[in-house]
Enzyme design. Structure first.
Site, PDB file in Angstrom:
ATOM      1  N   CYS A 145      13.873  11.044   6.334  1.00 37.88           N
ATOM      2  CA  CYS A 145      13.969  10.604   7.739  1.00 37.88           C
ATOM      3  C   CYS A 145      15.371  10.817   8.300  1.00 37.88           C
ATOM      4  O   CYS A 145      15.542  11.089   9.477  1.00 37.88           O
ATOM      5  CB  CYS A 145      13.574   9.139   7.852  1.00 37.88           C
ATOM      6  SG  CYS A 145      14.545   8.059   6.784  1.00 37.88           S
TER       7      CYS A 145
ATOM      8  N   GLU B 114      10.014   1.337  10.596  1.00 38.05           N
ATOM      9  CA  GLU B 114      11.106   2.272  10.273  1.00 38.05           C
ATOM     10  C   GLU B 114      10.507   3.667  10.312  1.00 38.05           C
ATOM     11  O   GLU B 114       9.749   4.048   9.421  1.00 38.05           O
ATOM     12  CB  GLU B 114      11.681   1.960   8.889  1.00 38.05           C
ATOM     13  CG  GLU B 114      12.295   0.577   8.779  1.00 38.05           C
ATOM     14  CD  GLU B 114      13.458   0.352   9.739  1.00 38.05           C
ATOM     15  OE1 GLU B 114      14.106   1.338  10.140  1.00 38.05           O
ATOM     16  OE2 GLU B 114      13.697  -0.807  10.114  1.00 38.05           O
TER      17      GLU B 114
ATOM     18  N   GLU C  47      11.141  16.564  14.827  1.00 35.92           N
ATOM     19  CA  GLU C  47      11.476  16.347  13.415  1.00 35.92           C
ATOM     20  C   GLU C  47      10.705  17.398  12.614  1.00 35.92           C
ATOM     21  O   GLU C  47       9.487  17.520  12.763  1.00 35.92           O
ATOM     22  CB  GLU C  47      11.039  14.938  13.003  1.00 35.92           C
ATOM     23  CG  GLU C  47      11.348  14.617  11.557  1.00 35.92           C
ATOM     24  CD  GLU C  47      10.839  13.233  11.138  1.00 35.92           C
ATOM     25  OE1 GLU C  47       9.687  12.888  11.442  1.00 35.92           O
ATOM     26  OE2 GLU C  47      11.611  12.503  10.484  1.00 35.92           O
TER      27      GLU C  47
ATOM     28  N   LYS D 281       0.843  -1.199   0.000  1.00 36.10           N
ATOM     29  CA  LYS D 281       0.000   0.000   0.000  1.00 36.10           C
ATOM     30  C   LYS D 281       0.875   1.244   0.000  1.00 36.10           C
ATOM     31  O   LYS D 281       1.396   1.667   1.036  1.00 36.10           O
ATOM     32  CB  LYS D 281      -0.901   0.013   1.235  1.00 36.10           C
ATOM     33  CG  LYS D 281      -1.897   1.155   1.196  1.00 36.10           C
ATOM     34  CD  LYS D 281      -2.300   1.640   2.558  1.00 36.10           C
ATOM     35  CE  LYS D 281      -1.306   2.546   3.200  1.00 36.10           C
ATOM     36  NZ  LYS D 281      -1.051   3.811   2.486  1.00 36.10           N
TER      37      LYS D 281
END
Ligand code: NAD
Length: 490
Positions: A291, A257, A385, A182
């Site tokens: 990331c 992750e 972040e 997906k």
């Protein structure tokens, strides 16, 4: 590159459809894909809901035993053909990645080249020896072998959609699993349709790979479906936490992750021009939407001002615009909502005393490369972040101070240390709580041969790539063999 045949993707065979056992419509309808740079319509693909995921999972389960029984060499050949096709059609495919995800050409080509490398690495796993004989516990023969989980569900994000989907799909397939994937509904072409096309042309048997673009509902349906044995998820800590919760409840193996707030530590003996260039690449590549982006630039006090000045000059000279029509270094941010989030974090830092040395403004989705100095704990720019092109400079007094500042993050994905003294950099790096450490390099690094992943809230201790793939995408089976069955006391 094949420059003669430019209709590999534009054949119209996938428009409005998803990839089940071949191209077919979904029950849930379609989703419009727009270019984040211009808002223009790019294409239309099938959009999956829970019923579509259930169907794909059923068909993938039915196909799995046959796929796992195929000769390993044949599976490897299909994978290598898929890698060839990705490379051959790279010139045609890169503009799709650019239009759909706002990537500059360099980044789109990195996805294609790395995507092909990940597939080729996976092909080698198909033919690797993965078993061991066990010491005699009795007169029987005992051995242990790695067997596929069954059906692996893959969920991937928008930022590096091609590579981050392939790095799960390819090893899962190579090791005998079938896959229901997906991709993010904003980037289903780069993260899905391209992958379906290369495997379709490479001769992958029908039913082995299903690609169903969809949102959180489809993702959650994957996590709860009894036909799916494992989930490989790449995305935010928030999404990952929900996925982990569902997989726990439904007793599935899960690989998470997640995000990062990655420190690049620059020591006082570093070459400042080189260090500034590293910080700029780490903080600004793909608009900081990575990331492993350099989320904090920790600079030793005597060099902090000089570094900030060099970085600000670089930021001011980086052109921002539509990568499909202009030579730019930075393209658009993926959504207006994300732009508003970046601006709020920059404004918070300035309000709390950070200095804005470059950028800090945007024109629609084009956010200027931004440099903040004097960033300190307690500012959102230090703690969170950002997923935007913002270099946050924090000064430190000693190596111990740098370690303490870097390890404050709840994440633990990547770190870099730049110094003229490798021994000093390694001694400092050894104390960092991260899954990947780069001495004399910035934080954005990846590839098929290294185990990729993070500590803390960057994941659940799983790794992707290199030696980790066999561990992740197969499980042990203990087999014991007696020459003849013997009776027991009962
Ligand atoms: P996100 O978590 O919102 O979405 C990622 C994927 O998960 C998408 O396909 C989305 O549809 C799906 N999803 C969202 N909620 C879900 C749910 N409840 N159940 C199942 N699926 C769900 O992430 P994002 O904001 O789009 O992506 C950026 C984030 O991903 C950043 O935090 C970034 O650091 C992280 N990321 C991590 C890595 C890594 O390898 N560690 C790589 C790239 C991006």
């Amino acid at each position: 590159m094949n420059i003669h045949n430019l209709d590999f993707l534009q054949s119209g065979r996938w428009n409005g459809l998803a990839f089940f056992s071949g191209w077919q419509p979904t029950v849930a309808g379609t989703v419009d894909i727009t270019d984040p740079a211009t808002g223009q319509h790019v294409a239309n693909v099938g959009f999956g809901g829970a019923a579509d995921i259930a169907r794909a999972a059923r068909e993938a389960k039915a196909a799995q035993k046959g796929w796992a029984k195929m000769l390993a060499l044949e599976r490897a050949k299909i994978l290598n053909r898929a890698a060839d096709l990705l490379e051959e059609h790279g010139a045609e495919l890169a503009p799709w990645i650019m239009r759909e995800s706002g990537s500059i050409h360099t980044k789109a080509m990195i996805e294609i080249e790395h995507g092909a490398l990940f597939i080729r690495h996976a092909a080698t796993l198909a033919t690797a020896a993965t078993g061991t004989f066990l010491p005699g516990m009795d007169e029987r023969t005992h051995y242990a072998r790695r067997v596929p989980h069954g059906v692996v569900g893959v969920i991937s994000p928008f930022n590096f959609p091609l590579v981050l989907s392939i790095r799960s799909i390819a090893p899962a397939l190579a090791l005998g699993n079938t896959v229901v994937h997906k991709p993010d509904p904003r980037t289903p072409i780069s993260g899905g349709i391209i992958i379906a096309r290369i495997f379709e042309e490479a001769g992958l048997p029908q039913g082995v790979l299903h690609i169903i673009p969809g949102g959180a509902e489809a993702g959650e349906a994957l996590c709860t479906d009894d036909n799916i044995a494992m989930i490989s998820f790449t995305g935010s800590a928030r999404g990952g936490s929900k996925v982990g919760e569902l997989c726990g409840k439904h007793l599935k193996k899960v690989q998470l992750e997640l995000g990062g707030k990655n420190a690049l530590i620059i020591l006082d003996d570093a070459d400042l021009d080189v260090a500034a260039s590293n910080a700029a690449w780490g903080a600004f590549l793909h608009q900081g939407q990575i990331c492993m982006a350099t989320g904090l630039v920790l600079a030793e006090e005597p060099i902090a001002a000089g570094l900030a000045e060099r970085l600000a000059v670089k930021a001011a000279h980086l052109p921002v615009g539509d990568p499909s029509s202009h030579q730019v270094a930075l393209g658009p941010i993926i959504s207006d909502q994300q732009v508003a989030g970046i601006q709020a974090i920059v404004d918070d830092a300035v309000a709390k005393g950070a200095k804005l040395l470059a950028g800090g403004i945007h024109d629609g989705r084009y956010y200027k490369a931004t440099v903040l100095s004097g960033v300190t704990p307690g500012m959102r720019a230090f703690d969170e972040e950002i997923f935007g092109p913002v270099a946050c400079i924090v000064s430190f007094k000693s190596d111990e101070d740098a370690v303490e500042l870097a390890n404050r993050s709840e994440y633990g994905l990547a770190a870099g240390v730049i110094s003229g003294n490798v021994g000093r950099a390694m001694a400092l790096g050894d104390q960092l709580n991260v899954g990947q450490l780069h001495i004399n390099d910035q934080t954005v690094n990846g590839g098929p041969y290294a185990p990729f992943g993070g500590r803390g809230k960057s994941g659940n201790g799983s790794r992707m790539g290199g030696p980790a793939d066999i561990e992740e995408f197969t499980q042990w089976q203990w087999v014991s063999v007696k020459d003849q069955a013997a009776a027991y006391p009962f």
